[in-house]
Structure formats: C-alpha cells, structure tokens
Design an enzyme around this catalytic site. Structure first.
Site, PDB file in Angstrom:
ATOM      1  N   ASP A  67      -6.891  25.868 -14.094  1.00  0.00           N
ATOM      2  CA  ASP A  67      -8.208  25.982 -14.718  1.00  0.00           C
ATOM      3  C   ASP A  67      -8.531  24.748 -15.555  1.00  0.00           C
ATOM      4  O   ASP A  67      -7.649  23.927 -15.843  1.00  0.00           O
ATOM      5  CB  ASP A  67      -8.293  27.261 -15.581  1.00  0.00           C
ATOM      6  CG  ASP A  67      -7.060  27.496 -16.434  1.00  0.00           C
ATOM      7  OD1 ASP A  67      -6.300  26.535 -16.661  1.00  0.00           O
ATOM      8  OD2 ASP A  67      -6.848  28.623 -16.879  1.00  0.00           O
ATOM      9  N   HIS A 138      -5.272  38.258 -18.953  1.00  0.00           N
ATOM     10  CA  HIS A 138      -5.856  37.304 -18.014  1.00  0.00           C
ATOM     11  C   HIS A 138      -4.817  36.354 -17.434  1.00  0.00           C
ATOM     12  O   HIS A 138      -3.792  36.084 -18.060  1.00  0.00           O
ATOM     13  CB  HIS A 138      -7.061  36.561 -18.613  1.00  0.00           C
ATOM     14  CG  HIS A 138      -6.761  35.490 -19.620  1.00  0.00           C
ATOM     15  ND1 HIS A 138      -7.545  35.265 -20.724  1.00  0.00           N
ATOM     16  CD2 HIS A 138      -5.779  34.548 -19.685  1.00  0.00           C
ATOM     17  CE1 HIS A 138      -7.060  34.245 -21.403  1.00  0.00           C
ATOM     18  NE2 HIS A 138      -5.993  33.788 -20.791  1.00  0.00           N
ATOM     19  N   GLU A 143     -10.830  36.571 -16.654  1.00  0.00           N
ATOM     20  CA  GLU A 143     -10.903  37.538 -17.749  1.00  0.00           C
ATOM     21  C   GLU A 143     -10.975  38.965 -17.191  1.00  0.00           C
ATOM     22  O   GLU A 143     -11.264  39.155 -16.006  1.00  0.00           O
ATOM     23  CB  GLU A 143     -12.155  37.247 -18.587  1.00  0.00           C
ATOM     24  CG  GLU A 143     -12.146  35.881 -19.270  1.00  0.00           C
ATOM     25  CD  GLU A 143     -11.204  35.797 -20.473  1.00  0.00           C
ATOM     26  OE1 GLU A 143     -10.162  36.486 -20.493  1.00  0.00           O
ATOM     27  OE2 GLU A 143     -11.500  35.024 -21.398  1.00  0.00           O
TER      28      GLU A 143
END
Ligand code: GLP
Length: 269
Positions: A67, A138, A143
């Site tokens: 990410d 998460h 999420e």
C-alpha cells in the site's frame, strides 16, 4: 492456517526472516510482497544482517509493496516508499528497477490500480506476501467491510487507523486519509502469505482473524480461505486464542520450523 506462537517479538522476527530467506534461496527471482508499519521492522533488520553476512542476495528479487498513502510525495518521510528505502532497500543489493509501489502520479486511481494488478500478474504473481495486522483487523489498508475479493484500489482510512498511524507523523504534519492498497483478493492470490503480529493491543484482532467467522468486518479473517498462510504471533498477541494449546502442539510436529515439512512422530510399538 499455520499458527506459530513464539515467546517474544524478536523470535517472531527471526522466524519470519528465516521464512523469507528460504523463499529467496529456493528461487532467486522471487517476487515478494512487502509491508510497512512497525511489525516488520525487526524482520527487515535481520534480513539486512543476513545480506551483510553474505547469506542472502536480493539481486534478482522483485518486490511489490502492499500500500501507499495518497497525497505524499515519494521522498516524504512518511511515504511508504521512503519507509522501505530507509528500513530495507538502501541496505541490500536489490535492483531499484524491481521495486514496485501502488503509487499514482496522474491521479487516475482506476488506471493506476489496474496497472499495479497487471504488473503483479506479469511478474508471475507474488511468491510470498508479508503482512502485518491492523488493530481493527485490517491487512494492507483494507479496512473493515472491504470486499473479500477486492483488488488494488483507493480506500478511505478509518478514524481508528488514522489515529493509530498518527504516531509516525509530526502533529503539525499533513496526514493522509486516503491510500492505495492491494485488495484482499490480490493478497489471497499470493502463493504464500506470512503474517506477523505482536503485542497485547492486537490480541482481539488476532482472535477475530484466526478463530472468528470469515467476515469483511475483520478483513484478515479472509486469510482462513488461503491454503498456504503462516501466522507468526508472540505470546502477548496470542493471549486470547482459545486453541493456543492445539497450535503449540501442532507446531511441535514440524521438523524444521521454517519449512512446510511435517515430521510425524511414529509410535515405535
Ligand atoms: C498500517 C499498514 C498495514 C500495517 C498496519 C499495522 O495501517 N497499512 O500494512 O499492517 O499499519 O501497523 P503496525 O505494524 O505498526 O502495528
């Protein structure tokens, strides 16, 4: 799911680093998925140590980070690219051409996300994906209520995640509330998954992930659907697991603790 409970964070990190080294030693052109956060820090230190001792080379390894924040420049000290450079990449012999992040310079998030997915596929998929675990369950920045088959995309971070990650930012600094993250479906396509989790504050998320129902409310519970996942957890984070005795017993059957081989104890009588 293979659950390995070890007394301390250091042992968790050593175990994780050994699994990563084994993968690279077996396949020098491994495709590795890397994670940020405090959980993998000691693992990265051990990998650097192994490289310095000449035990390991990353020369042909390719990496895909899970990410990246939206709204931070590449060289921002809180960007995940910066984090990875600081804590791993600049200390090893990896070719910078082989390092990938889900960044989006042109702000066309759909296109950038689709490109990231294609790039992973083009590389033959991820051989080993390293994960940490958020307090709210998460993985990456998926999420709670993220689709369990989601692919790389932009996500809005929860207040809880923003608060929990605020420890890395100066109070006066801009803290993003958006990120691009591999999806849960992307993660589940990895050939092997290694999740490391330590500390008392993660014990609820650990129970939800391992023993709870599969639910988008705990994104990490989707790992129950993956057939080659190892969760390495310290005793503090494992404290509320109902079947911890079973996991310890089951682990005692492993001949070589970082391999997938089982050494059944045969009754001699
Ligand atoms: C962030 C990252 C996750 C990481 C999580 C836990 O939100 N996007 O990939 O697993 O934090 O972080 P820590 O390891 O610092 O607890």
């Amino acid at each position: 799911m293979r659950i390995v409970i070890l007394p301390t964070e250091l042992e968790v990190s050593r175990f994780a680093a050994d699994i990563i080294s084994d993968v690279i030693k077996k396949k020098s052109r491994s495709v590795l998925g890397f994670a940020t956060g405090s959980s993998p820090l000691a693992t990265y230190e051990i990998l650097i140590e192994k490289y310095r001792k000449g035990e390991l080379s990353f020369k042909h390894v390719s990496t895909f980070n899970l990410d990246e924040y939206v709204g931070l420049k590449h060289n921002h000290s809180q960007s995940y690219r910066y984090f990875m450079n600081e804590h791993l990449f600049q200390h090893i012999d990896i070719d910078i051409q082989n390092i990938n992040f889900p960044e989006c310079i042109n702000n066309d998030f759909k296109e950038c996300s689709a490109n990231y997915e294609s790039l992973i596929t083009k590389q033959g998929g991820i051989d080993l994906q390293l994960l940490g675990l958020g307090n709210n369950g998460h993985i990456g920045f998926n999420e709670p209520t993220s689709s369990l088959s989601s692919k790389t995309r932009i996500k809005t971070l929860t207040k809880k995640t923003i608060e929990s990650n605020s420890r890395f930012f100066d109070p006066s600094e801009f803290q993003p509330s958006l990120a691009i993250t591999m999806g849960i479906g992307t993660i589940l396509q990895s050939k092997k998954i290694l999740l490391i989790v330590t500390g008392d504050n993660k014990k609820k998320a650990v129970v939800d992930m391992i023993e709870g129902p599969i639910s988008a409310f705990c994104p990490a519970s989707a790992l129950q659907l993956h057939n080659n996942t190892v969760v390495v957890v310290d005793e503090a984070a494992a404290a509320n697991l109902q079947l911890s005795e079973y996991y310890v017993h089951s682990e005692s059957m492993h001949l070589n603790s970082t391999s997938d081989r089982i050494a059944p104890k045969i009754n001699a009588n």
